[in-house]
Design an enzyme around this catalytic site. Structure first.
Site, PDB file in Angstrom:
ATOM      1  CB  THR A 151      62.969  58.029  54.435  1.00  0.00           C
ATOM      2  OG1 THR A 151      63.708  59.222  54.701  1.00  0.00           O
ATOM      3  CG2 THR A 151      63.292  57.001  55.516  1.00  0.00           C
ATOM      4  CG  HIS A 152      61.144  61.486  52.011  1.00  0.00           C
ATOM      5  ND1 HIS A 152      59.825  61.888  51.976  1.00  0.00           N
ATOM      6  CD2 HIS A 152      61.452  61.364  53.336  1.00  0.00           C
ATOM      7  CE1 HIS A 152      59.367  62.017  53.207  1.00  0.00           C
ATOM      8  NE2 HIS A 152      60.331  61.696  54.055  1.00  0.00           N
ATOM      9  CB  SER A 273      69.348  48.970  23.113  1.00  0.00           C
ATOM     10  OG  SER A 273      69.138  49.808  22.014  1.00  0.00           O
ATOM     11  CD  GLU A 286      62.326  48.691  32.123  1.00  0.00           C
ATOM     12  OE1 GLU A 286      62.933  49.747  32.230  1.00  0.00           O
ATOM     13  OE2 GLU A 286      62.270  48.055  31.053  1.00  0.00           O
ATOM     14  CE1 TYR A 313      27.155  31.612  35.957  1.00  0.00           C
ATOM     15  CE2 TYR A 313      25.326  31.826  34.428  1.00  0.00           C
ATOM     16  CZ  TYR A 313      26.683  31.719  34.662  1.00  0.00           C
ATOM     17  OH  TYR A 313      27.551  31.729  33.607  1.00  0.00           O
ATOM     18  CE  LYS A 321      34.319  30.486  32.370  1.00  0.00           C
ATOM     19  NZ  LYS A 321      33.622  29.264  31.902  1.00  0.00           N
TER      20      LYS A 321
HETATM   21  N1  ARG Z   1      29.864  28.873  30.728  1.00  0.00           N
HETATM   22  C1  ARG Z   1      29.213  29.329  31.915  1.00  0.00           C
HETATM   23  C2  ARG Z   1      30.189  30.096  32.813  1.00  0.00           C
HETATM   24  O1  ARG Z   1      31.350  30.042  32.555  1.00  0.00           O
HETATM   25  C3  ARG Z   1      28.689  28.156  32.668  1.00  0.00           C
HETATM   26  C4  ARG Z   1      27.410  28.379  33.405  1.00  0.00           C
HETATM   27  C5  ARG Z   1      26.295  28.649  32.473  1.00  0.00           C
HETATM   28  N2  ARG Z   1      25.038  28.659  33.137  1.00  0.00           N
HETATM   29  C6  ARG Z   1      23.917  29.133  32.581  1.00  0.00           C
HETATM   30  N3  ARG Z   1      22.869  29.059  33.309  1.00  0.00           N
HETATM   31  N4  ARG Z   1      23.894  29.687  31.424  1.00  0.00           N
HETATM   32  O2  ARG Z   1      29.806  30.765  33.734  1.00  0.00           O
END
Ligand code: ARG
Length: 491
Positions: A151-152, A273, A286, A313, A321
């Site tokens: 511990t520590h 190294s 690491e 959206y 993504k």
């Molecule tokens: N390429 C867009 C994305 O990855 C797809 C959706 C685009 N929709 C729009 N209404 N511009 O989110």
């Protein structure tokens, strides 16, 4: 393809700025399969004709065999536009132009993300079980390997190395549980939500959901298209998993120093190294620490993206993504590598034992023995403390204190030095571990019980993952056979 409302095309640099095509190769196949389910549903609900469905499904089948060419050099905004334009090219506008009826890129992209993340979760679940199994197997081999527990980062109690590995197996099994639960929230279909408010075309959202192996649908179309909480949940859970792997990495980095010399990493998990010929550096571990920071960065990026978005959206969502891909790739690799590191680890049992025995780790055991003689713990704690202090000052271990030393060290207390001396001469690290009986402790008996239990648990969890995999696979297989029966008739 979509710019009829606008007078000019995007310039090269703007198109590159707008386009997500570079990130989209990871979801291309999901986009095709999703489009096939959607097309089949349009046909089954008499929205498109037999000729249309046949042509569109055949074009999509051809695309599956990958005739994308160089996706990245395409001048489309994303994979959805690219696939639709290729389908129109192959099937002709009269049929191909009907594929996008009653859907939008907004429900399409989130469908692809849900399909990708659910697959990644299943891969991760299997990897976690493999790494946990490796931890339990190393634990099995080290049920008698004595080590100091810290511990520590100061030596605290004598323990067993199996106990350490089992602790991390339990941690990973909780990561498993979190991912498994996340799967339940990811596996809902957003398809058919349209751009945000649904459609007047008589679609059947339940049918596409079940064709694609989803457990149910994300009902509200605003929620379905604009919410990314499932992504945040996934990346949060993986961030926790990575911090857990990072802690093991840190322990191993410390343990492999020449000062500790508790373990030696197999050559294939170290780097030399460029200048110091003697070096064997733990670079791979690491990097698990370093890449954990990257995953936490991904989470922060996503939370920051989502927090200020209006409902519905927004194109900002495109940016998250690549952070999903990076999160999955890092965590899957980190688990596979950790498993191999564990299975090839050389453990310096002698050194671990030597270090444990050279420190006064039995101090708490001495205090607990006195408790069994009816003395309050607060007093026995003081007695053991005085003994340890005396031993430290006279540069001897507690076990080597003479009768006179013992008398001197506890002279201000009421304990009988003879009783104390008998206790000290009876206690060894091994006896201490034999008597450690509390549930979940470092005691010998508890190791056996926990190992048996975790082996069983891992087997049970494997069955659960397999049944999720089977459900998705059998749904997709039956979708494929429907596609085959339609497209083959054409040939
Ligand atoms: N390429 C867009 C994305 O990855 C797809 C959706 C685009 N929709 C729009 N209404 N511009 O989110």
């Amino acid at each position: 393809m979509y710019r009829s409302r606008l007078n000019s095309d995007l310039s090269g640099i703007t198109l590159e700025y707008v386009s997500s095509i570079r990130d989209d190769s990871q979801i291309a196949l999901y986009d095709i399969i999703g489009s096939q389910a959607h097309t089949l549903m349009l046909y089954q609900n008499e929205i498109i004709s037999k000729v249309d469905v046949t042509k569109i499904l055949s074009a999509l089948e051809d695309l599956k065999k990958s005739e994308f060419g160089d996706i990245e050099s395409s001048d489309t905004e994303d994979i959805h536009e690219l696939i639709e334009s290729l389908v129109i090219q192959k099937a002709g506008m009269a049929s191909g132009g009907k594929m996008h009826t009653a859907r939008s890129r907004n429900d399409q992209v989130v469908l692809d993300l849900r399909m990708k993340i659910r697959d990644d979760i299943l891969v991760l679940c299997n990897c976690i079980l493999d790494t946990s199994e490796a931890l339990v197997s190393v634990a099995k081999d080290n049920q008698k390997t004595i080590m100091p527990l810290y511990t520590h980062l100061q030596q605290a109690q004598a323990g067993l190395l199996s106990h350490y590995f089992l602790a991390h197996a339990d941690v990973l099994l909780r990561d498993f549980e979190r991912l498994y639960e996340t799967f339940q929230r990811v596996n809902h279909s957003p398809l058919g939500a349209g751009p945000v408010g649904g459609t007047s075309i008589p679609i059947d959202r339940q049918s596409t959901a079940s064709m694609l192996g989803f457990d149910s649908i994300v009902e509200n179309s605003i929620d379905a298209t604009s919410t990314r909480d499932f992504v945040l949940e996934y990346v949060s859970v993986v961030s926790i998993l990575m911090t857990n792997l990072s802690k093991i990495a840190e322990d191993f980095v410390i343990w492999s120093t020449s000062e500790f010399s508790f373990i030696e990493l197999a050559d294939e998990f170290t780097s030399p190294s460029s200048v110091m010929p003697q070096k064997k550096n733990p670079d791979i571990l690491e990097l698990t620490r370093g890449k954990t920071a990257e995953v936490i960065g991904n989470l922060t990026m996503m939370l920051t993206t989502v927090k200020g978005l209006a409902s519905g959206y927004g194109r900002d969502l495109q940016q998250i993504k690549s952070s999903i891909w990076s999160t999955s790739k890092i965590s899957i690799s980190a688990l596979i590598i950790m498993k191999s590191i564990l299975l090839t680890l050389k453990i310096n049992k002698k050194q671990m034992k030597k270090v444990t025995e050279s420190s006064n780790l039995v101090a708490l055991d001495v205090a607990e023995k006195l408790v069994q003689k009816g003395i309050p713990f607060r007093i026995t704690h003081k007695i053991a403390g005085l003994l340890t202090q005396y031993a430290h000052q006279s540069k001897k271990p507690v076990s080597k204190l003479s009768m006179i030393d013992i008398k001197n060290s506890v002279k201000d207390t009421e304990v009988d030095p003879k009783v104390l001396s008998a206790i000290i001469s009876d206690i060894t690290v091994v006896s201490s571990l034999k008597e450690r009986k509390s549930f979940g402790s470092s005691g010998y008996d508890e190791q056996k019980r926990m190992i048996k239990d975790r082996v069983q648990k891992i087997n049970d969890l494997r069955t659960n993952v397999t049944s999720l995999e089977n459900h998705i696979q059998s749904s997709l297989a039956s979708l494929q056979s429907q596609i085959d029966s339609i497209t083959k008739k054409k040939k």
